[in-house]
Design a protein around this motif. Structure first.
Motif, PDB file in Angstrom:
ATOM      1  N   ALA A   1       0.833  -1.208   0.000  1.00 33.46           N
ATOM      2  CA  ALA A   1       0.000   0.000   0.000  1.00 33.46           C
ATOM      3  C   ALA A   1       0.866   1.256   0.000  1.00 33.46           C
ATOM      4  O   ALA A   1       0.581   2.232  -0.713  1.00 33.46           O
ATOM      5  N   VAL A   2       1.932   1.221   0.789  1.00 32.13           N
ATOM      6  CA  VAL A   2       2.867   2.354   0.801  1.00 32.13           C
ATOM      7  C   VAL A   2       3.494   2.532  -0.572  1.00 32.13           C
ATOM      8  O   VAL A   2       3.611   3.651  -1.097  1.00 32.13           O
ATOM      9  N   GLY A   3       3.867   1.398  -1.205  1.00 30.55           N
ATOM     10  CA  GLY A   3       4.477   1.463  -2.538  1.00 30.55           C
ATOM     11  C   GLY A   3       3.537   2.048  -3.578  1.00 30.55           C
ATOM     12  O   GLY A   3       3.944   2.883  -4.403  1.00 30.55           O
ATOM     13  N   VAL A   4       2.277   1.641  -3.545  1.00 27.82           N
ATOM     14  CA  VAL A   4       1.291   2.174  -4.492  1.00 27.82           C
ATOM     15  C   VAL A   4       1.104   3.677  -4.278  1.00 27.82           C
ATOM     16  O   VAL A   4       1.011   4.455  -5.232  1.00 27.82           O
ATOM     17  N   GLY A   5       1.060   4.095  -3.020  1.00 25.51           N
ATOM     18  CA  GLY A   5       0.927   5.521  -2.728  1.00 25.51           C
ATOM     19  C   GLY A   5       2.100   6.331  -3.264  1.00 25.51           C
ATOM     20  O   GLY A   5       1.916   7.417  -3.819  1.00 25.51           O
ATOM     21  N   LEU A   6       3.312   5.811  -3.136  1.00 24.56           N
ATOM     22  CA  LEU A   6       4.498   6.508  -3.639  1.00 24.56           C
ATOM     23  C   LEU A   6       4.498   6.580  -5.161  1.00 24.56           C
ATOM     24  O   LEU A   6       4.845   7.622  -5.746  1.00 24.56           O
ATOM     25  N   LEU A   7       4.100   5.492  -5.826  1.00 30.05           N
ATOM     26  CA  LEU A   7       4.030   5.495  -7.292  1.00 30.05           C
ATOM     27  C   LEU A   7       3.036   6.541  -7.783  1.00 30.05           C
ATOM     28  O   LEU A   7       3.298   7.267  -8.737  1.00 30.05           O
ATOM     29  N   SER A   8       1.880   6.588  -7.124  1.00 29.87           N
ATOM     30  CA  SER A   8       0.859   7.558  -7.521  1.00 29.87           C
ATOM     31  C   SER A   8       1.331   8.992  -7.286  1.00 29.87           C
ATOM     32  O   SER A   8       1.144   9.876  -8.135  1.00 29.87           O
TER      33      SER A   8
END
Length: 460
Positions: A115-122
């Protein structure tokens, strides 16, 4: 020449009740599925009038990531309980339960990091601006749904013991009760204006409800933390190949949710996600019967009367083939008029996507061979089937989307299971003789349906 019908005389005398338990358990599963579909229809009709389509798109991606993380760590704990000769020992069941708890806590951590990774990508603009992955609420939804995993980890392993014995009344009863509870909670929060979070709260409430009830309704030893070395090694040895199988199995069955969620515009994908709910419901009944009725049945036959496996397979194939043909072609003929009638205008297009996904149903009966192989203990062969199918999906679906069209990509996904058929047939020949007509009739049905769909104009 052997008869295709399953007769009591075909089986070893020590298995006189197997046929009765197969049909009894199958009837219970089908009844539960019917009840579940009625609840699903009621819930869907209500929620599509309370929530925007994007809520279902967000949930489709978040749940798919959840499932992917679970399958990345799947060592077949439930399957081990069903097939192991040691499953009547309390120490074996408690070891399996402890392993399940540890696995689910590990998965919870993995999803929170994802979830943290998806937030950073976005945040860094690394995703398509109009896709579901660009929605800033997605990482929070992912993390919230992940709480379900440690809760489910504590559910009683005696449920798998009940499935082993084909005692399906309580298994199915719990599932229907859980679905009813989830529906009530979700609709209540949706009416209070919680939007997509109503779906999250419903899922978490259902996990708490089902986990608590599982320790009450399933007979068996009381659960407690225990790790016995021999039992641990047996479960891990059987399930080590299933980790790979589960990874590629997820890609094969749910990879579309992540792939199309990344590639499609958010509103189009949201409609696709709603459509996939219905198609997955159709696949669920076949997979549920195969996993909960025929996997225990095949396991018992391999333990006690392996010479009877071919007759059991042919009988079940005929039933499975007739069922999936009726569902797939019924979807082709009725999906658009039915869904345009039951859904509001902002969900227009759901029926079209249901039609495009219908061919995938026609490949489900071939999973009986995979299941028989797994019941025989060949988890390595079972893994090879999913590796081939998952790899084919990762190659051909993006190619179809890039060089052809979204429609071609969806149809490619719907038929990608065909890539695994040579491996499946090679696997099946190890323990039975395969019939050309039996194995070929679903391929013909799929080719005809795909041609009809290719000629059907998009009506959205």
């Amino acid at each position: 020449m052997q008869s295709d019908s399953l007769k009591p005389s075909d089986l070893n005398p020590i298995l006189p009740s197997l046929r009765r338990r197969i049909f009894s358990g199958g009837g219970i599963v089908m009844g539960g599925f019917g009840a579940g579909q009625i609840l699903r229809l009621i819930s869907n009709l209500i929620l599509t009038r309370l929530l925007a389509p994007e809520a279902f798109g967000l949930m489709a991606v978040a749940i798919s990531i959840n499932i992917w993380a679970v399958m990345l760590t799947d060592i077949g704990i439930g399957a081990s309980v069903i097939r192991s000769p040691n499953s009547e020992q309390p120490s074996f069941l408690r070891t399996a339960w402890t392993m399940k708890i540890l696995r689910n806590f590990l998965v919870w951590v993995i999803i929170c990091l994802a979830a943290v990774g998806v937030g950073l990508l976005s945040a860094n603009g690394a995703v398509q601006a109009d896709s579901i992955f660009a929605d800033p609420i997605l990482p929070w939804i992912m993390a919230a749904i992940a709480i379900q995993l440690p809760i489910d980890g504590f559910s009683s392993i005696n449920r798998s013991l009940a499935e082993r014995k084909l005692m399906m009344t309580r298994v199915v009863g719990l599932e229907v009760a859980r679905q009813l509870f989830v529906m009530t909670v979700t609709i209540s929060f949706a009416l209070m204006g919680y939007g997509v979070w109503a779906l999250v709260f419903g899922i978490l409430a259902g996990s708490v409800f089902a986990t608590g009830l599982s320790h009450v309704i399933f007979p068996g030893p009381r659960m407690s933390i225990m790790l016995v070395g021999d039992h641990f090694r047996e479960i891990f040895h059987f399930g080590k190949w299933l980790i790979i199988a589960s990874f590629f199995g997820f890609i094969l069955n749910r990879g579309d949710q992540l792939l199309f969620g990344w590639m499609m515009e958010s509103n189009a994908f949201s409609l696709y996600a709603v459509a996939s709910i219905w198609v997955l419901a159709g696949t669920a009944v076949v997979e549920t019967i195969i996993g909960r009725i025929f996997f225990p049945a095949f396991s018992e036959v391999f333990r006690e009367a392996p010479e009877s496996i071919e007759n059991l397979y042919r009988k079940t194939r005929l039933i499975a083939d007739l069922f999936v043909v009726s569902i797939a072609y019924g979807a082709f003929l009725l999906a658009e008029p039915v869904f345009s009638l039951i859904y509001p205008d902002n969900y227009s297009g759901v029926g079209y996507y249901v039609k495009l996904l219908a061919p995938m149903l026609l490949f489900l009966p071939y999973r009986l061979i995979n299941t028989a192989a797994l019941a025989s203990g060949d988890s390595k062969g079972f893994t090879a089937v999913t590796v081939v199918g998952g790899t084919a999906l990762m190659i051909f679906v993006p190619l179809a989307a890039t060089y052809l069209s979204a429609k071609a990509a969806i149809l490619t996904f719907s038929c990608i299971a065909a890539a695994s058929l040579p491996v499946i047939w090679r696997l099946g020949k190890k323990f039975m003789k395969l019939d050309l007509i039996v194995e070929g009739r679903m391929i013909v049905a799929a080719v005809v349906l795909v041609l009809l769909l290719a000629l059907t104009p998009q009506n959205m």
